[in-house]
Design a protein around this motif. Structure first.
Motif, PDB file in Angstrom:
ATOM      1  N   VAL A 440       0.839  -1.205   0.000  1.00  0.00           N
ATOM      2  CA  VAL A 440       0.000   0.000   0.000  1.00  0.00           C
ATOM      3  C   VAL A 440       0.871   1.251   0.000  1.00  0.00           C
ATOM      4  CG1 VAL A 440      -1.707   1.308   1.300  1.00  0.00           C
ATOM      5  CG2 VAL A 440      -1.920  -1.171   1.111  1.00  0.00           C
ATOM      6  N   ALA A 441       1.946   1.225   0.791  1.00  0.00           N
ATOM      7  CA  ALA A 441       2.849   2.377   0.816  1.00  0.00           C
ATOM      8  C   ALA A 441       3.492   2.598  -0.546  1.00  0.00           C
ATOM      9  CB  ALA A 441       3.915   2.169   1.885  1.00  0.00           C
ATOM     10  N   ALA A 442       3.809   1.515  -1.249  1.00  0.00           N
ATOM     11  CA  ALA A 442       4.385   1.648  -2.589  1.00  0.00           C
ATOM     12  C   ALA A 442       3.378   2.268  -3.558  1.00  0.00           C
ATOM     13  CB  ALA A 442       4.842   0.284  -3.096  1.00  0.00           C
ATOM     14  N   GLN A 443       2.112   1.880  -3.436  1.00  0.00           N
ATOM     15  CA  GLN A 443       1.073   2.472  -4.278  1.00  0.00           C
ATOM     16  C   GLN A 443       0.939   3.966  -3.986  1.00  0.00           C
ATOM     17  OE1 GLN A 443      -0.945   1.043  -6.766  1.00  0.00           O
ATOM     18  NE2 GLN A 443      -1.488   3.200  -7.088  1.00  0.00           N
ATOM     19  N   LEU A 444       1.018   4.315  -2.717  1.00  0.00           N
ATOM     20  CA  LEU A 444       0.941   5.725  -2.342  1.00  0.00           C
ATOM     21  C   LEU A 444       2.093   6.508  -2.959  1.00  0.00           C
ATOM     22  CD1 LEU A 444       0.004   5.482   1.451  1.00  0.00           C
ATOM     23  CD2 LEU A 444      -1.513   5.749  -0.496  1.00  0.00           C
ATOM     24  N   ARG A 445       3.288   5.979  -2.844  1.00  0.00           N
ATOM     25  CA  ARG A 445       4.460   6.687  -3.372  1.00  0.00           C
ATOM     26  C   ARG A 445       4.377   6.828  -4.894  1.00  0.00           C
ATOM     27  NH1 ARG A 445       6.897   3.381   0.716  1.00  0.00           N
ATOM     28  NH2 ARG A 445       7.747   4.667   2.408  1.00  0.00           N
ATOM     29  N   TYR A 446       3.842   5.811  -5.554  1.00  0.00           N
ATOM     30  CA  TYR A 446       3.727   5.884  -7.009  1.00  0.00           C
ATOM     31  C   TYR A 446       2.713   6.955  -7.423  1.00  0.00           C
ATOM     32  CZ  TYR A 446       2.750   4.517 -11.823  1.00  0.00           C
ATOM     33  OH  TYR A 446       2.564   4.524 -13.178  1.00  0.00           O
ATOM     34  N   ASP A 447       1.576   7.001  -6.741  1.00  0.00           N
ATOM     35  CA  ASP A 447       0.576   8.019  -7.062  1.00  0.00           C
ATOM     36  C   ASP A 447       1.108   9.421  -6.780  1.00  0.00           C
ATOM     37  OD1 ASP A 447      -1.198   6.175  -7.932  1.00  0.00           O
ATOM     38  OD2 ASP A 447      -2.479   6.200  -6.169  1.00  0.00           O
ATOM     39  N   VAL A 448       1.805   9.567  -5.667  1.00  0.00           N
ATOM     40  CA  VAL A 448       2.366  10.877  -5.340  1.00  0.00           C
ATOM     41  C   VAL A 448       3.419  11.278  -6.371  1.00  0.00           C
ATOM     42  CG1 VAL A 448       3.751  12.134  -3.648  1.00  0.00           C
ATOM     43  CG2 VAL A 448       1.863  10.695  -2.882  1.00  0.00           C
ATOM     44  N   ALA A 449       4.239  10.333  -6.805  1.00  0.00           N
ATOM     45  CA  ALA A 449       5.258  10.638  -7.814  1.00  0.00           C
ATOM     46  C   ALA A 449       4.617  11.055  -9.132  1.00  0.00           C
ATOM     47  CB  ALA A 449       6.163   9.422  -8.024  1.00  0.00           C
ATOM     48  N   GLU A 450       3.526  10.382  -9.517  1.00  0.00           N
ATOM     49  CA  GLU A 450       2.821  10.757 -10.745  1.00  0.00           C
ATOM     50  C   GLU A 450       2.239  12.166 -10.624  1.00  0.00           C
ATOM     51  OE1 GLU A 450       1.420  10.335 -14.589  1.00  0.00           O
ATOM     52  OE2 GLU A 450       2.649   8.889 -13.501  1.00  0.00           O
ATOM     53  N   ALA A 451       1.678  12.480  -9.459  1.00  0.00           N
ATOM     54  CA  ALA A 451       1.133  13.825  -9.248  1.00  0.00           C
ATOM     55  C   ALA A 451       2.240  14.876  -9.278  1.00  0.00           C
ATOM     56  CB  ALA A 451       0.381  13.884  -7.920  1.00  0.00           C
ATOM     57  N   GLU A 452       3.387  14.559  -8.687  1.00  0.00           N
ATOM     58  CA  GLU A 452       4.503  15.504  -8.704  1.00  0.00           C
ATOM     59  C   GLU A 452       5.026  15.714 -10.123  1.00  0.00           C
ATOM     60  OE1 GLU A 452       5.579  17.333  -6.332  1.00  0.00           O
ATOM     61  OE2 GLU A 452       4.270  16.490  -4.790  1.00  0.00           O
ATOM     62  N   LEU A 453       4.998  14.674 -10.938  1.00  0.00           N
ATOM     63  CA  LEU A 453       5.421  14.819 -12.330  1.00  0.00           C
ATOM     64  C   LEU A 453       4.487  15.765 -13.080  1.00  0.00           C
ATOM     65  CD1 LEU A 453       7.084  14.093 -14.822  1.00  0.00           C
ATOM     66  CD2 LEU A 453       5.648  12.057 -15.103  1.00  0.00           C
ATOM     67  N   GLN A 454       3.192  15.608 -12.875  1.00  0.00           N
ATOM     68  CA  GLN A 454       2.243  16.496 -13.538  1.00  0.00           C
ATOM     69  C   GLN A 454       2.404  17.939 -13.056  1.00  0.00           C
ATOM     70  OE1 GLN A 454       0.344  15.730 -16.060  1.00  0.00           O
ATOM     71  NE2 GLN A 454       1.019  13.595 -16.023  1.00  0.00           N
ATOM     72  N   THR A 455       2.674  18.104 -11.771  1.00  0.00           N
ATOM     73  CA  THR A 455       2.907  19.449 -11.247  1.00  0.00           C
ATOM     74  C   THR A 455       4.159  20.062 -11.863  1.00  0.00           C
ATOM     75  OG1 THR A 455       1.853  18.828  -9.154  1.00  0.00           O
ATOM     76  CG2 THR A 455       3.254  20.781  -9.141  1.00  0.00           C
TER      77      THR A 455
END
Length: 498
Positions: A440-455
């Motif tokens: 679950v923590a890995a999924q969180l980090r992946y989603d956050v990384a994708e959001a940071e890329l879009q930002t």
């Protein structure tokens, strides 16, 4: 008789002055409450209701149409355009119509006296009636005022362009904020349920680890290290929960949804674009594009053009002024030979002191141009730095997203293998729980990384001045049509940056 008259006049003057005294009157509670109700009613008036899930481009379209900051800049542009239209009338001649009535209780008259003998040579006479009506219609045109008005109108036209560039700047900033907020809101919508689940798992695992430690079923260091790993995961999840819990509220504010409706807002999860976002190899391409397209630099260009026209205005002020006038007149005085006549005149005037003022005025204009030029250079360097920083952020965000995806995929495989091993009794439940938490923590980090890329990508678009604002944007345009146009312009922007 003078005394009573003076007393009456004094009394009237005192009453008049006391009636003109103005006292500050604060707003009443009812007035403030009425203003609050009117503002709340107008905030979301005439907005298209949300009828389904909102995708990224609909969110951008709603921000362009309904975001209050963007609407303020639109009003500023409309105001500048109105002032330009008004300045056109200053170039027209002055057409004045006058009418009046003059009366008195007796006739005006006079006598004549010889300058040689000093004797009166005429009986008292009059050449005017007691009551006279007069009227005239005159057309006047000041050539110097026309030249000054023309220059001011040209400056007002540049003010319109400055307002448009400011509107572009605000719109691009809003688009950047919407893109970042949308991806964070998507992450929040997808992650918050997992965060709650993760929190329950961590609490359960901590209780079991504490039981193992209390019962001394293993060496003391093993459960302590396990608890430390769980607490780090819990701290990370709590930090994410704090940040993501307001993500939808932030997005709703940007697209001007009323507070409270963000919980009902459903978002469409866009496809990850990490592989489709590419950067040009030649940084000078992005630098040139930014220096040509950034609205901040264009605004300075227009201000310098306004300042250059101020030099022409200063030169015109040194010239003589020529005033041309023509008109028709009427007077009801019966003693006049002609009661109707046309009049015309030409007058020249010259304020010689303006010649002595010009050197100081020219120095002021030159100093202002130097200030604007220095601002332009400083902003140029800042924009070039922003481009390089944004490119570095996008490149790093792409690496982090790829690493996060690889980490997520690997952790998912580990969790699956751990689950299979637990089913065959080769691993403990503690190990399975630990890997589920890590997954679950890995999924969180992946989603956050994708959001940071879009930002980071949105920041790059803003840095190079990529304009997603349609040129023909109107309030009558529907949200769906505007969203389609924004989607098209976004696709073109990705191609242009390759």
């Amino acid at each position: 008789m003078t005394g009573p008259l003076l007393a009456v006049l004094t009394t009237v003057a005192v009453i008049g002055l006391s009636s003109c005294a103005i006292k500050p009157i604060p707003l009443t509670t009812d007035e403030v409450r009425s203003r609050v109700q009117e503002d709340r009613a107008v905030l979301t008036k005439d907005q298209e209701p949300v009828s389904g899930p909102i995708d990224l481009y609909e969110a951008m379209a709603r921000a362009l149409k309904y975001n209050l900051d963007a609407r303020v800049e639109l009003m500023h542009k409309m105001l500048a355009q109105t002032q330009l239209d008004l300045s056109h009338y200053a170039m027209l001649p002055r057409l004045a119509a006058n009418a009046g009535f003059d009366g008195r209780n007796n006739f005006t008259g006079g006598v004549a006296r010889s300058l040689i003998t000093g004797n009166q040579i005429l009986e008292p006479f009059t050449s005017s009636e007691r009551n006279i009506f007069s009227a005239d219609l005159s057309l006047s045109w000041n050539v110097l005022d026309f030249g000054m008005s023309y220059i001011r109108a040209k400056q007002a036209s540049d003010d319109v362009l400055i307002a448009e560039e400011e509107r572009r700047r605000v719109a691009n900033r809003v688009m950047q904020d919407v893109r970042a907020a949308y991806w964070r809101a998507v992450s929040a919508e997808r992650i918050l349920p997992f965060l709650k689940m993760l929190d329950e798992w961590v609490k359960s695992a901590l209780e079991k680890a504490q039981a193992v430690q209390d019962e001394k079923l293993s060496t003391p260091l093993v459960p302590l290290q396990y608890k430390l790993d769980l607490l780090n995961t819990q701290r990370y999840s709590q930090q994410l929960f704090r940040e993501l819990s307001v993500a939808k509220l932030h997005l709703a504010a940007l697209i001007n949804l009323p507070p409270g409706q963000e919980q009902e807002m459903k978002l469409m999860v866009p496809e990850g674009e990490a592989r489709t976002l590419s950067l040009p190899l030649d940084m000078s391409v992005l630098e040139d594009r930014a220096l040509e397209a950034r609205p901040e630099l264009r605004m300075i260009d227009y201000r310098r053009r306004i300042n250059a026209r101020e030099t022409k205005a200063a030169i015109l002020e040194m010239l003589p002024s020529l005033n041309l006038q023509a008109g028709g007149n009427y007077n009801s005085n019966a003693f006049l030979f002609n009661n109707n006549w046309a009049a015309y005149a030409a007058r020249a005037s010259w304020n010689l002191l303006n010649i002595f003022r010009y050197p100081a005025r020219a120095k002021t204009i030159e100093a202002q141009d130097k200030v604007l030029h220095t601002q332009n250079l400083a902003l140029t360097m800042a924009i070039m730095s922003q481009v390089h920083v944004s490119v570095a952020q996008v490149a790093q965000a792409k690496k982090e997203t790829s690493t996060a995806k690889l980490y997520h995929d690997t952790q998912s495989q580990i969790a699956e293998q751990t689950r299979l091993a637990w089913r065959t009794a080769r691993l403990s439940e503690q190990a399975v729980l630990r890997e589920r938490v890590n997954q679950v923590a890995a999924q969180l980090r992946y989603d956050v990384a994708e959001a940071e890329l879009q930002t980071a990508w949105a920041s790059l678009l803003a840095a190079v001045g990529e304009d997603l604002l349609p040129n023909d944007l109107t309030q009558e345009q529907s949200v769906s049509d505007l969203a389609l146009e924004v989607r098209t312009r976004w696709a073109k922007s990705k191609e242009l940056l390759k």
